[in-house]
Design a protein around this motif. Structure first.
Motif, mmCIF file in Angstrom:
data_model
loop_
_atom_site.group_PDB
_atom_site.id
_atom_site.type_symbol
_atom_site.label_atom_id
_atom_site.label_comp_id
_atom_site.label_asym_id
_atom_site.label_seq_id
_atom_site.Cartn_x
_atom_site.Cartn_y
_atom_site.Cartn_z
ATOM 1 N N VAL A 239 0.862 -1.193 0.000
ATOM 2 C CA VAL A 239 0.000 0.000 0.000
ATOM 3 C C VAL A 239 0.892 1.235 0.000
ATOM 4 N N PRO A 240 0.477 2.307 -0.678
ATOM 5 C CA PRO A 240 1.315 3.509 -0.721
ATOM 6 C C PRO A 240 1.338 4.292 0.581
ATOM 7 N N ALA A 241 0.302 4.129 1.396
ATOM 8 C CA ALA A 241 0.213 4.861 2.662
ATOM 9 C C ALA A 241 -0.733 4.124 3.593
ATOM 10 N N ALA A 242 -0.711 4.526 4.861
ATOM 11 C CA ALA A 242 -1.562 3.863 5.851
ATOM 12 C C ALA A 242 -2.850 4.646 6.076
ATOM 13 N N ARG A 243 -3.415 5.173 5.004
ATOM 14 C CA ARG A 243 -4.662 5.933 5.099
ATOM 15 C C ARG A 243 -5.845 5.008 5.333
ATOM 16 N N LYS A 244 -6.843 5.548 6.003
ATOM 17 C CA LYS A 244 -8.021 4.753 6.370
ATOM 18 C C LYS A 244 -8.698 4.145 5.152
ATOM 19 N N TYR A 245 -8.883 4.960 4.103
ATOM 20 C CA TYR A 245 -9.612 4.462 2.932
ATOM 21 C C TYR A 245 -8.834 3.374 2.199
ATOM 22 N N LEU A 246 -7.500 3.387 2.325
ATOM 23 C CA LEU A 246 -6.693 2.345 1.702
ATOM 24 C C LEU A 246 -6.733 1.049 2.505
ATOM 25 N N LEU A 247 -6.811 1.182 3.818
ATOM 26 C CA LEU A 247 -6.813 -0.006 4.670
ATOM 27 C C LEU A 247 -8.144 -0.742 4.632
ATOM 28 N N LYS A 248 -9.239 -0.006 4.406
ATOM 29 C CA LYS A 248 -10.568 -0.613 4.494
ATOM 30 C C LYS A 248 -10.755 -1.802 3.559
ATOM 31 N N GLY A 249 -10.129 -1.766 2.408
ATOM 32 C CA GLY A 249 -10.344 -2.843 1.458
ATOM 33 C C GLY A 249 -9.382 -4.007 1.595
ATOM 34 N N ILE A 250 -8.577 -4.032 2.649
ATOM 35 C CA ILE A 250 -7.558 -5.072 2.810
ATOM 36 C C ILE A 250 -8.080 -6.180 3.727
ATOM 37 N N ASP A 251 -7.881 -7.414 3.301
ATOM 38 C CA ASP A 251 -8.287 -8.576 4.093
ATOM 39 C C ASP A 251 -7.079 -9.082 4.880
ATOM 40 N N HIS A 252 -6.956 -8.606 6.111
ATOM 41 C CA HIS A 252 -5.856 -9.027 6.987
ATOM 42 C C HIS A 252 -6.326 -8.829 8.431
ATOM 43 N N PRO A 253 -5.993 -9.721 9.339
ATOM 44 C CA PRO A 253 -6.481 -9.616 10.727
ATOM 45 C C PRO A 253 -6.024 -8.361 11.457
ATOM 46 N N ALA A 254 -4.990 -7.671 10.956
ATOM 47 C CA ALA A 254 -4.526 -6.456 11.631
ATOM 48 C C ALA A 254 -5.367 -5.243 11.267
ATOM 49 N N VAL A 255 -6.120 -5.316 10.164
ATOM 50 C CA VAL A 255 -6.822 -4.139 9.673
ATOM 51 C C VAL A 255 -7.900 -3.679 10.646
ATOM 52 N N GLY A 256 -8.685 -4.616 11.196
ATOM 53 C CA GLY A 256 -9.736 -4.241 12.141
ATOM 54 C C GLY A 256 -9.210 -3.438 13.319
ATOM 55 N N PRO A 257 -8.256 -3.989 14.087
ATOM 56 C CA PRO A 257 -7.714 -3.207 15.209
ATOM 57 C C PRO A 257 -6.977 -1.951 14.762
ATOM 58 N N LEU A 258 -6.373 -1.958 13.572
ATOM 59 C CA LEU A 258 -5.706 -0.754 13.064
ATOM 60 C C LEU A 258 -6.707 0.382 12.852
ATOM 61 N N LEU A 259 -7.829 0.066 12.215
ATOM 62 C CA LEU A 259 -8.840 1.095 11.972
ATOM 63 C C LEU A 259 -9.433 1.602 13.283
ATOM 64 N N GLU A 260 -9.672 0.687 14.219
ATOM 65 C CA GLU A 260 -10.204 1.104 15.519
ATOM 66 C C GLU A 260 -9.191 1.966 16.255
ATOM 67 N N TYR A 261 -7.919 1.580 16.165
ATOM 68 C CA TYR A 261 -6.866 2.360 16.809
ATOM 69 C C TYR A 261 -6.816 3.780 16.227
ATOM 70 N N LYS A 262 -6.908 3.891 14.913
ATOM 71 C CA LYS A 262 -6.858 5.197 14.271
ATOM 72 C C LYS A 262 -7.989 6.092 14.761
ATOM 73 N N GLU A 263 -9.184 5.530 14.842
ATOM 74 C CA GLU A 263 -10.344 6.311 15.269
ATOM 75 C C GLU A 263 -10.195 6.791 16.710
ATOM 76 N N LEU A 264 -9.809 5.887 17.599
ATOM 77 C CA LEU A 264 -9.695 6.247 19.009
ATOM 78 C C LEU A 264 -8.483 7.132 19.278
ATOM 79 N N SER A 265 -7.414 6.902 18.536
ATOM 80 C CA SER A 265 -6.232 7.732 18.699
ATOM 81 C C SER A 265 -6.532 9.173 18.304
#
Length: 562
Positions: A239-265
């Motif tokens: 991925v070119p960057a760790a942006r939310k919209y780029l991560l949403k379409g990725i199938d990997h077990p880290a994506v869920g907690p990553l997105l939640e972390y971004k929101e709460l952070s």
């Protein structure tokens, strides 16, 4: 009737009324005299800057009905004359009015005794009082307004912008009702107990551990985008960057907690305990609004993120007991403004509907041979919205291009209006809003790049991209700046119409919130709808066929409004 008020270099105030002049007033004396003159004369006050003087009056409980803000007017006139970027201070305006070179910003002000907003007073030439300078600059501005492309429109713009400055100062003083206890409870429920500055809250620590575990125990810092991108690459995902919209379409077990972390952070960093302590006091959130802080005329805010209240925190915005919040926003304001600007009668018929996009979808696709792309399950309303946004913002990628072509076919007047603005921008020309806000000129670097001197194909490609990019800016400017004109006029008229003690507490682009006693909520709602109708008449004339509906909700908490 006109009254001039200014602050001298020593921090004292001077007030000149038709009958007398009072010099050397302190804050209390200035407020007392202003209260007397406002009650007896109801004048138009002339301030060098509302932002710098009016808070003194508001703090003393004095509200004025109308004013003229020299600094805001100077900025608008400079832009209109193609001289944006120059200082709009009284010292600079005085110099220009007398044919002198204006000093830079850093040289024409000095700090008075520090106050909440670090009030600045001008350093004028020796022997020149603030009132003398104001009178001279005001006369020169009136001459420049008369020479404008549309003098009457410019006068309306300056009046509305000045009234907006009064509203902004009053809103900062009154504050948005905010329940700090609910905010605190929300932070604890989402993040865990409060921790010391520099430490991660408990929930973020747990999420960080889950992220590392999902990457097979590999250490990953979720606060560091390069660390996240590197970890994904290690897992075989580029991925070119760790942006939310780029991560949403990725199938990997880290994506869920990553997105939640971004929101709460983000919640923790932008609106956590530190924000709560700094910006909320006595049950009120008191940001500092900057009128016309964006080049298109939209407001900005200085600190506190006032124009970006997260949805999760809107439950904290609550009316006082016995009071209500009247929340109103203009439905699809910019497409309606474009309709009025262009005079597109067919689109005006569409805009008669409360949901413009739904009616536009019917008009665009009824009988049209439209074949959606494979996998596109959007409805006609969503496609119509893409078409309209493409017209206003210049989108052409993907399905936007064909949808824009269909919109152009059905509503040529509206699309031609923004396309002419885009073409002007591509040529390096300026464009104006309905009332005369003027777009800035492109930079010297842009002109050098697009000047037709490219020596190779790559250079020509860069030049075309730069030209189209500035065209997209001017395309949108004529609509967004005209919408800013309209909301400024609406705000000015609403401020006059509100019954006491109801008062404005929030404004954002096309949305207002009024805090009012419950028994006045219906009257306030009517005042809002009447104000937007009056603003439409003042901008586009009494025969304007476009409807500008306001979606109004009377609620106890901001979260219930949408």
């Amino acid at each position: 009737m006109q009254v001039i008020a200014g602050r001298e270099e020593d921090g004292s105030f001077t007030v000149q009324s038709p009958s007398s002049t009072a010099n050397g007033l302190d804050d209390a004396g200035f407020a007392a005299l202003a209260r007397e003159l406002e009650a007896s004369l109801r004048p138009r006050w002339v301030f060098p800057s509302v932002e710098l003087l009016y808070p003194v009056l508001v703090a003393a409980g004095v509200r004025v009905e109308r004013c003229y803000d020299l600094a805001l007017a100077e900025g608008l006139l400079l832009a209109h004359e193609g001289q944006e970027g120059q200082s709009r201070s009284l010292r600079a305006a005085w110099a220009r009015a007398n044919g002198e070179e204006a000093p830079p910003d850093s040289a024409d002000v000095e700090l008075a005794q520090p106050t909440l907003f670090e009030t600045r007073v001008p350093t004028l030439p020796e022997g020149v009082t603030v009132v003398t300078a104001v009178r001279r600059v005001l006369a020169e501005q009136e001459r420049r307004v008369a020479a404008a492309e549309h003098p009457d429109r410019m006068r309306l713009l300056l009046a509305a912008e000045s009234a907006s400055a009064l509203a902004a100062a009053e809103m900062s003083a009154d504050g948005l009702p905010w329940r700090a206890d609910l905010h605190e409870e929300l932070l604890v429920s989402r993040l865990g107990p409060r921790v010391r500055a520099g430490e991660r809250p408990k929930v973020l620590v747990e999420l960080a551990a889950k992220i590392s575990e999902a990457f097979g125990g590999r250490p990953v810092n979720p606060d560091s985008p390069p660390s996240v991108v590197k970890a994904l690459a290690w897992a075989g995902i580029e991925v070119p960057a760790a942006r939310k919209y780029l991560l949403k379409g990725i199938d990997h077990p880290a994506v869920g907690p990553l997105l939640e972390y971004k929101e709460l952070s983000r919640l923790y960093a932008a609106n956590g305990w530190a924000w709560l302590e700094e910006w909320v006091a006595d049950g009120r959130f008191r940001p500092h609004y900057v009128v016309g802080g964006v080049v298109s005329g939209r407001w900005a805010s200085r600190g506190g993120g006032a124009l970006q209240i997260p949805k999760v925190l809107r439950t904290c915005v609550r009316a006082d007991p016995g009071w209500k919040l009247v929340v109103a926003d203009a439905a699809q304001l910019e497409p309606r403004v474009l309709t009025a600007l262009s005079g597109d009668r067919r689109l005006a018929d569409v805009a008669a509907a409360t949901d413009l996009y739904a009616r536009l979808g019917e008009a665009l696709f009824s009988g049209a041979r439209w074949v959606p792309a494979a996998g596109d399950d959007r409805d006609d309303r969503a496609r119509a919205k893409i078409a309209m946004l493409s017209a206003m913002y210049g989108g052409t990628s993907g399905e936007a291009g064909p949808l824009l072509a269909l919109l152009r076919q059905r509503f040529p007047d509206a699309v031609s209006y923004v396309e002419h603005a885009a073409q002007a921008g591509e040529r390096g020309e300026r464009v104006r809003s309905r009332l005369g806000r003027t777009s800035p000129a492109p930079s010297a670097a842009w002109r050098a790049l697009t000047g037709g001197l490219a020596s190779d194909e790559a250079g020509e490609l860069k030049a075309r991209r730069a030209s189209r990019g500035w065209g997209r800016f001017t395309r949108n400017f004529v609509v967004q700046a005209s919408a800013a004109d309209m909301t400024a006029v609406m705000l000015a008229t609403l401020r006059q119409r509100l019954p006491a003690p109801a008062h404005l507490v929030f404004f954002q682009h096309d949305e207002v919130i009024v805090h009012t006693p419950a028994e006045l909520a219906e009257e306030v709602s009517s005042a809002i709808t009447d104000s937007i109708a009056e603003a439409a008449r003042m901008l586009f004339g009494p025969a304007c066929p476009v409807r500008f509906p306001m979606q109004v909700a009377v609620v106890d908490t901001y979260a219930d409004a949408k």
